[in-house]
Motif scaffolding. Sequence first.
Motif, PDB file in Angstrom:
ATOM      1  N   VAL A 274     -28.574 -20.202  12.431  1.00 29.36           N
ATOM      2  CA  VAL A 274     -28.630 -18.838  11.886  1.00 29.36           C
ATOM      3  C   VAL A 274     -29.188 -18.872  10.464  1.00 29.36           C
ATOM      4  CG1 VAL A 274     -27.251 -16.837  11.202  1.00 29.36           C
ATOM      5  CG2 VAL A 274     -26.748 -18.022  13.351  1.00 29.36           C
ATOM      6  N   SER A 275     -28.763 -19.842   9.676  1.00 28.26           N
ATOM      7  CA  SER A 275     -29.255 -19.971   8.297  1.00 28.26           C
ATOM      8  C   SER A 275     -30.758 -20.210   8.277  1.00 28.26           C
ATOM      9  CB  SER A 275     -28.538 -21.125   7.591  1.00 28.26           C
ATOM     10  OG  SER A 275     -27.147 -20.907   7.544  1.00 28.26           O
ATOM     11  N   LEU A 276     -31.214 -21.053   9.187  1.00 32.02           N
ATOM     12  CA  LEU A 276     -32.637 -21.360   9.247  1.00 32.02           C
ATOM     13  C   LEU A 276     -33.447 -20.119   9.607  1.00 32.02           C
ATOM     14  CD1 LEU A 276     -34.070 -24.031   8.715  1.00 32.02           C
ATOM     15  CD2 LEU A 276     -34.138 -24.427  11.179  1.00 32.02           C
ATOM     16  N   VAL A 277     -32.935 -19.321  10.539  1.00 34.53           N
ATOM     17  CA  VAL A 277     -33.602 -18.067  10.910  1.00 34.53           C
ATOM     18  C   VAL A 277     -33.697 -17.140   9.702  1.00 34.53           C
ATOM     19  CG1 VAL A 277     -33.395 -15.965  12.296  1.00 34.53           C
ATOM     20  CG2 VAL A 277     -32.987 -18.204  13.344  1.00 34.53           C
ATOM     21  N   ARG A 283     -39.544 -13.829   3.776  1.00 34.96           N
ATOM     22  CA  ARG A 283     -40.657 -14.560   3.186  1.00 34.96           C
ATOM     23  C   ARG A 283     -40.584 -14.574   1.659  1.00 34.96           C
ATOM     24  NH1 ARG A 283     -45.914 -12.823   6.889  1.00 34.96           N
ATOM     25  NH2 ARG A 283     -45.003 -13.495   8.913  1.00 34.96           N
ATOM     26  N   SER A 284     -39.877 -13.647   1.083  1.00 34.30           N
ATOM     27  CA  SER A 284     -39.755 -13.609  -0.376  1.00 34.30           C
ATOM     28  C   SER A 284     -38.980 -14.810  -0.908  1.00 34.30           C
ATOM     29  CB  SER A 284     -39.059 -12.321  -0.811  1.00 34.30           C
ATOM     30  OG  SER A 284     -37.752 -12.236  -0.253  1.00 34.30           O
ATOM     31  N   PHE A 502     -25.056 -22.494   0.814  1.00 36.71           N
ATOM     32  CA  PHE A 502     -26.439 -22.323   0.383  1.00 36.71           C
ATOM     33  C   PHE A 502     -27.190 -21.253   1.162  1.00 36.71           C
ATOM     34  CE2 PHE A 502     -25.106 -26.506  -0.893  1.00 36.71           C
ATOM     35  CZ  PHE A 502     -25.462 -26.499  -2.227  1.00 36.71           C
ATOM     36  N   CYS A 503     -26.481 -20.560   2.047  1.00 43.68           N
ATOM     37  CA  CYS A 503     -27.112 -19.434   2.733  1.00 43.68           C
ATOM     38  C   CYS A 503     -26.192 -18.216   2.742  1.00 43.68           C
ATOM     39  CB  CYS A 503     -27.508 -19.827   4.157  1.00 43.68           C
ATOM     40  SG  CYS A 503     -28.305 -18.495   5.072  1.00 43.68           S
ATOM     41  N   PHE A 504     -25.106 -18.312   3.483  1.00 44.97           N
ATOM     42  CA  PHE A 504     -24.248 -17.145   3.684  1.00 44.97           C
ATOM     43  C   PHE A 504     -23.541 -16.696   2.405  1.00 44.97           C
ATOM     44  CE2 PHE A 504     -24.304 -19.277   7.904  1.00 44.97           C
ATOM     45  CZ  PHE A 504     -25.020 -18.300   8.572  1.00 44.97           C
ATOM     46  N   PHE A 505     -23.225 -17.613   1.488  1.00 46.70           N
ATOM     47  CA  PHE A 505     -22.577 -17.257   0.234  1.00 46.70           C
ATOM     48  C   PHE A 505     -23.564 -17.216  -0.927  1.00 46.70           C
ATOM     49  CE2 PHE A 505     -18.341 -19.262   1.817  1.00 46.70           C
ATOM     50  CZ  PHE A 505     -18.203 -18.203   2.710  1.00 46.70           C
ATOM     51  N   ASN A 506     -24.850 -17.381  -0.639  1.00 41.76           N
ATOM     52  CA  ASN A 506     -25.867 -17.371  -1.679  1.00 41.76           C
ATOM     53  C   ASN A 506     -26.144 -15.936  -2.112  1.00 41.76           C
ATOM     54  OD1 ASN A 506     -28.868 -17.097  -2.503  1.00 41.76           O
ATOM     55  ND2 ASN A 506     -28.458 -19.295  -2.706  1.00 41.76           N
ATOM     56  N   GLY A 507     -26.084 -15.690  -3.428  1.00 41.77           N
ATOM     57  CA  GLY A 507     -26.253 -14.328  -3.931  1.00 41.77           C
ATOM     58  C   GLY A 507     -27.598 -13.729  -3.577  1.00 41.77           C
ATOM     59  N   GLU A 508     -28.661 -14.530  -3.639  1.00 36.16           N
ATOM     60  CA  GLU A 508     -29.991 -14.034  -3.314  1.00 36.16           C
ATOM     61  C   GLU A 508     -30.077 -13.640  -1.846  1.00 36.16           C
ATOM     62  OE1 GLU A 508     -34.658 -15.583  -3.517  1.00 36.16           O
ATOM     63  OE2 GLU A 508     -32.996 -16.891  -4.142  1.00 36.16           O
ATOM     64  N   VAL A 509     -29.513 -14.452  -0.982  1.00 31.26           N
ATOM     65  CA  VAL A 509     -29.528 -14.151   0.447  1.00 31.26           C
ATOM     66  C   VAL A 509     -28.711 -12.898   0.737  1.00 31.26           C
ATOM     67  CG1 VAL A 509     -28.829 -14.974   2.732  1.00 31.26           C
ATOM     68  CG2 VAL A 509     -29.888 -16.561   1.110  1.00 31.26           C
ATOM     69  N   ILE A 510     -27.554 -12.803   0.125  1.00 29.10           N
ATOM     70  CA  ILE A 510     -26.696 -11.620   0.343  1.00 29.10           C
ATOM     71  C   ILE A 510     -27.411 -10.352  -0.105  1.00 29.10           C
ATOM     72  CG2 ILE A 510     -24.552 -10.498  -0.372  1.00 29.10           C
ATOM     73  CD1 ILE A 510     -23.290 -13.291  -0.566  1.00 29.10           C
ATOM     74  N   ALA A 511     -28.098 -10.427  -1.254  1.00 34.73           N
ATOM     75  CA  ALA A 511     -28.815  -9.259  -1.764  1.00 34.73           C
ATOM     76  C   ALA A 511     -29.935  -8.842  -0.818  1.00 34.73           C
ATOM     77  CB  ALA A 511     -29.373  -9.565  -3.149  1.00 34.73           C
ATOM     78  N   LEU A 512     -30.674  -9.827  -0.292  1.00 37.79           N
ATOM     79  CA  LEU A 512     -31.770  -9.517   0.628  1.00 37.79           C
ATOM     80  C   LEU A 512     -31.249  -8.922   1.933  1.00 37.79           C
ATOM     81  CD1 LEU A 512     -34.048 -12.649   0.124  1.00 37.79           C
ATOM     82  CD2 LEU A 512     -34.601 -10.289  -0.479  1.00 37.79           C
ATOM     83  N   ILE A 513     -30.138  -9.443   2.419  1.00 38.78           N
ATOM     84  CA  ILE A 513     -29.563  -8.915   3.664  1.00 38.78           C
ATOM     85  C   ILE A 513     -29.067  -7.493   3.446  1.00 38.78           C
ATOM     86  CG2 ILE A 513     -27.659  -9.178   5.303  1.00 38.78           C
ATOM     87  CD1 ILE A 513     -27.956 -12.186   5.028  1.00 38.78           C
ATOM     88  N   LYS A 514     -28.433  -7.242   2.287  1.00 36.25           N
ATOM     89  CA  LYS A 514     -27.958  -5.885   1.985  1.00 36.25           C
ATOM     90  C   LYS A 514     -29.136  -4.904   1.902  1.00 36.25           C
ATOM     91  CE  LYS A 514     -23.607  -6.765  -0.451  1.00 36.25           C
ATOM     92  NZ  LYS A 514     -22.893  -6.666  -1.756  1.00 36.25           N
ATOM     93  N   LYS A 515     -30.193  -5.348   1.227  1.00 39.44           N
ATOM     94  CA  LYS A 515     -31.369  -4.495   1.087  1.00 39.44           C
ATOM     95  C   LYS A 515     -31.982  -4.190   2.443  1.00 39.44           C
ATOM     96  CE  LYS A 515     -35.861  -4.301  -1.233  1.00 39.44           C
ATOM     97  NZ  LYS A 515     -36.807  -5.038  -2.114  1.00 39.44           N
TER      98      LYS A 515
END
Length: 555
Positions: A274-277, A283-284, A502-515
């Motif tokens: 799931v993290s890899l997906v 792409r950002s 490094f994925c699910f708790f990563n702030g950048e990833v969380i922000a992108l998913i929220k957006k």
Amino acid sequence: MGWTNSYSILFKLLELGLVLGVHLSDSSSRLEADEVDKVLLRHQLKAYWMCRLNVTQYAKGNDSCPPEFDGWGCWEATPAGQVAKIECPSFGSLAEDKNFVTRTCHTGGKWAISGIDGEEDGEYLRCQLKKISANHKKILENLLHEMDDIKTSPYAMSESAQEFERCINDVLSSPGPTDKLYCPGTFDGWSCWNATSAGDVVYVPCPVFVTGFHPGRYAHKVCEEDGSWFLHPETNKTWSNYTTCIDKDDLSFRDKINKIYIAGYSISVIALSVSLVIFFYFRSMKCTRITIHKNLFVSFIINNILWIVWYTEVIKYPEVLFSNKTACQVLHVLVHYFLLSNYMWMFCEGLYLHTLLVIAFVAEDKIMKWFYILGWGSPIVVITCYAGVRSSYPEDTVFCWIEESRFTWILSGPVCIFMLLNFIFLINIVRVLVTKLRAVNSPDTHQTRKAVRATLILIPLLGLHYIITPFRPEPGSPEEAVYEPISAAVASFQGLCVSLLFCFFNGEVIALIKKKWQQTFTTWGNDTNRNYAVTTMSTMPTTPSHHDREDTTAV
């Protein structure tokens, strides 16, 4: 280090009554001990097993002679009409010069008749072999014939090899009683059984070198009234009862440990996938750091899947271990290649972080090329050396290579070096982090909190928790009951831990998913409003009102 895994589950085979061997002697071959050269017999039997381990596979039905050991030489499968050539045996030869022996494969796949004493067709005359008695020849012929049914070499382990050679000296080459009916002495692959009177039961201590056996217990073997060893009804082979040796508590414990591994690796594979997906979808997030994460996650996924296959398809089925086919040996090599690759990508993570701190500007396109070489290329060199060296020693290639090998250091040596480097990187990274925190005049408690958090996050990424795993307690000790579950959980759930941090708790990833969620929700909401409006328009009353009728009439 994660190289050794729990494998006592293979001894479930013994609960079915299937053991390694058959009896290795016959009353007709029990002759005078003074006419048997015990040293030569021991060399001949060892050469037989070396031959079985080293000859190439023979496809039945081909017009060629099968591989064969004739008591002196090991002959490979040879096409009909050709002549095979081997060196004179290193044992029993009195010739000073190095000579060769030839043998013809006749049409129809039949070897030229050759007596194992070398006298019938003169093939071994140039070797000047030591003369052996007819009794020695008869004993050897019977032993070679009966060992064909044994799947595992007694020389697979040093302990069983010592027991086998002792058995040759004390039992197999010695005459049995002459005044009564008896079962001949035998070696079943693990233990040596003395000649036993008909109708009696003989007991021997359980072999101490077999994992999962209780050393304080006894195995037994039944001699039937007719002077033959008891045959197991399922295999129709002589059977030694080792079921009393099995430490069922230990077997259950090993089984639970294996289940922890399977569960942990399975959950890790799902989380990593799931993290890899997510990393590929957004792409950002494309940058060197994420690219290294992707490669690390791929190595985790493949390695974890291979471990699951190992535990479910190899360890779970002891007959697979005993058959020792090429497929399971290749699986062993692949598992350890991707395990090495996993460690190397952890090293790349540490090296990259450290490089960012030490070097102001990093040419990231160039550094990635080196990371690919380190992460995927260097393990190929190490695993090739390991597989090449280990495969050249037949005693290290049994049971799908599951046993600990004296060449494991080829794998663990580089891993220890790069783990040490990662530890140095961690210390320096935390040092630089604390220095920068102090430079911005943040409170001490805040500095400490950030430093501790950074340290805890980097430990699983760099694989430093594996430092404790080499200190394995003695099997059966109280400490092992604590160590094994912790070691299994740490090894198998590491992929889950890394994907969370490094994925699910990563702030950048969380922000992108929220957006992305907000965009999707907004789009879905707008589409719903439009659809609702269209639906409302289409469902208005079709019967016109009084004014509508007038307007409609006018139109």
